[in-house]
Design a protein around this motif. Structure first.
Motif, short mmCIF file in Angstrom:
data_model
loop_
_atom_site.label_atom_id
_atom_site.label_comp_id
_atom_site.label_asym_id
_atom_site.label_seq_id
_atom_site.Cartn_x
_atom_site.Cartn_y
_atom_site.Cartn_z
N PRO A 100 0.83 -1.21 0.00
CA PRO A 100 0.00 0.00 0.00
C PRO A 100 0.86 1.25 0.00
N THR A 101 0.34 2.30 -0.60
CA THR A 101 1.04 3.59 -0.58
C THR A 101 0.65 4.35 0.67
N MET A 102 0.81 5.64 0.65
CA MET A 102 0.53 6.46 1.83
C MET A 102 -0.95 6.39 2.21
N SER A 103 -1.21 6.61 3.47
CA SER A 103 -2.59 6.66 3.94
C SER A 103 -3.24 7.96 3.48
N PHE A 104 -4.54 8.04 3.63
CA PHE A 104 -5.27 9.25 3.24
C PHE A 104 -4.76 10.46 4.00
N GLU A 105 -4.54 10.30 5.29
CA GLU A 105 -4.07 11.42 6.12
C GLU A 105 -2.71 11.92 5.64
N ASP A 106 -1.80 10.96 5.29
CA ASP A 106 -0.48 11.35 4.79
C ASP A 106 -0.60 12.11 3.47
N LYS A 107 -1.49 11.64 2.59
CA LYS A 107 -1.70 12.32 1.31
C LYS A 107 -2.26 13.72 1.54
N LEU A 108 -3.21 13.84 2.47
CA LEU A 108 -3.80 15.13 2.76
C LEU A 108 -2.75 16.08 3.32
N ASN A 109 -1.91 15.60 4.23
CA ASN A 109 -0.86 16.45 4.79
C ASN A 109 0.13 16.90 3.71
N ARG A 110 0.47 16.00 2.80
CA ARG A 110 1.39 16.37 1.72
C ARG A 110 0.74 17.42 0.83
N PHE A 111 -0.54 17.24 0.51
CA PHE A 111 -1.26 18.20 -0.32
C PHE A 111 -1.27 19.58 0.34
N LEU A 112 -1.59 19.62 1.64
CA LEU A 112 -1.64 20.90 2.35
C LEU A 112 -0.28 21.58 2.37
N LYS A 113 0.77 20.82 2.58
CA LYS A 113 2.13 21.38 2.60
C LYS A 113 2.48 21.95 1.23
N ASP A 114 2.24 21.18 0.16
CA ASP A 114 2.53 21.64 -1.20
C ASP A 114 1.71 22.88 -1.54
N SER A 115 0.45 22.88 -1.12
CA SER A 115 -0.43 24.00 -1.39
C SER A 115 0.06 25.26 -0.69
N GLU A 116 0.46 25.14 0.57
CA GLU A 116 0.98 26.29 1.31
C GLU A 116 2.25 26.83 0.67
N GLU A 117 3.13 25.94 0.19
CA GLU A 117 4.36 26.38 -0.47
C GLU A 117 4.05 27.14 -1.76
N LYS A 118 3.10 26.64 -2.53
CA LYS A 118 2.72 27.31 -3.78
C LYS A 118 2.09 28.66 -3.51
N MET A 119 1.22 28.73 -2.50
CA MET A 119 0.58 30.00 -2.17
C MET A 119 1.60 31.03 -1.68
N SER A 120 2.57 30.60 -0.89
CA SER A 120 3.58 31.55 -0.40
C SER A 120 4.45 32.02 -1.57
N SER A 121 4.71 31.14 -2.53
CA SER A 121 5.48 31.53 -3.72
C SER A 121 4.71 32.55 -4.54
N ILE A 122 3.43 32.37 -4.68
CA ILE A 122 2.59 33.30 -5.43
C ILE A 122 2.55 34.65 -4.73
N LYS A 123 2.41 34.63 -3.40
CA LYS A 123 2.37 35.88 -2.64
C LYS A 123 3.69 36.63 -2.73
N THR A 124 4.81 35.90 -2.71
CA THR A 124 6.12 36.53 -2.83
C THR A 124 6.27 37.20 -4.18
N LYS A 125 5.85 36.54 -5.23
CA LYS A 125 5.94 37.11 -6.57
C LYS A 125 5.05 38.34 -6.69
N ALA A 126 3.89 38.31 -6.07
CA ALA A 126 2.98 39.44 -6.12
C ALA A 126 3.58 40.65 -5.41
N LYS A 127 4.28 40.43 -4.30
CA LYS A 127 4.92 41.52 -3.56
C LYS A 127 6.04 42.14 -4.38
N ASP A 128 6.75 41.31 -5.14
CA ASP A 128 7.87 41.79 -5.96
C ASP A 128 7.37 42.49 -7.22
N GLY A 129 6.09 42.44 -7.51
CA GLY A 129 5.54 43.11 -8.68
C GLY A 129 5.65 42.28 -9.95
#
Length: 142
Positions: A100-129
């Protein structure tokens, strides 16, 4: 059995044209199977699929007020069996051994972490213009 919309009937090919085939349904009734309703595949030459006096099963698609009956051979066919694939949560490493691969909770945690990283990258780019469209706002020289 009388022709009713949705009914599957036995018929006999009574004539073939370049746009379809006429099917004798008995009791003096005839319907048309359009070339697009002969097979699931693209039908270039209807003679490759049907012959005059051939017995076929057809599904009644519609009956118009003037008595014209629209039929389908491909919709009258029994549904094909689908191939069962292993669930997405199972990886195959060795023949006959599944892990078996990762559990649902592990997949959800990975998704949330990746999502937060992408959102912070987008916010950083927006601040830089930076808008990401490749246009820096400078005029081009001739």
């Amino acid at each position: 059995m009388p022709a009713q919309v949705g009914a599957i009937l036995d018929g006999t090919v009574s004539g073939i044209t370049n746009f379809g085939a006429f099917i004798d349904l008995g009791e003096g009734k005839t319907g048309l199977v359009h070339i697009s309703e002969v097979a699931d595949d693209y039908v270039k030459n209807i003679h490759d699929y049907l012959k005059t006096q051939q017995k076929v099963k057809v599904k009644v698609l519609s009956i118009e007020d003037n008595g014209k009956i629209s039929l389908s051979i491909k919709q009258a066919a029994l549904p094909k069996k689908k191939t069962v694939k292993p669930p997405a949560s199972v990886e195959w490493s060795n023949v006959g051994e599944k892990q078996p691969t990762m559990s649902f909770e592990d997949k959800l945690n990975r998704f949330l972490k990746d999502s937060e990283e992408k959102m912070s990258s987008i916010k950083t780019k927006a601040k830089d213009g930076r808008r990401g469209n490749g246009y820096s706002g400078k005029k081009l020289r001739d």
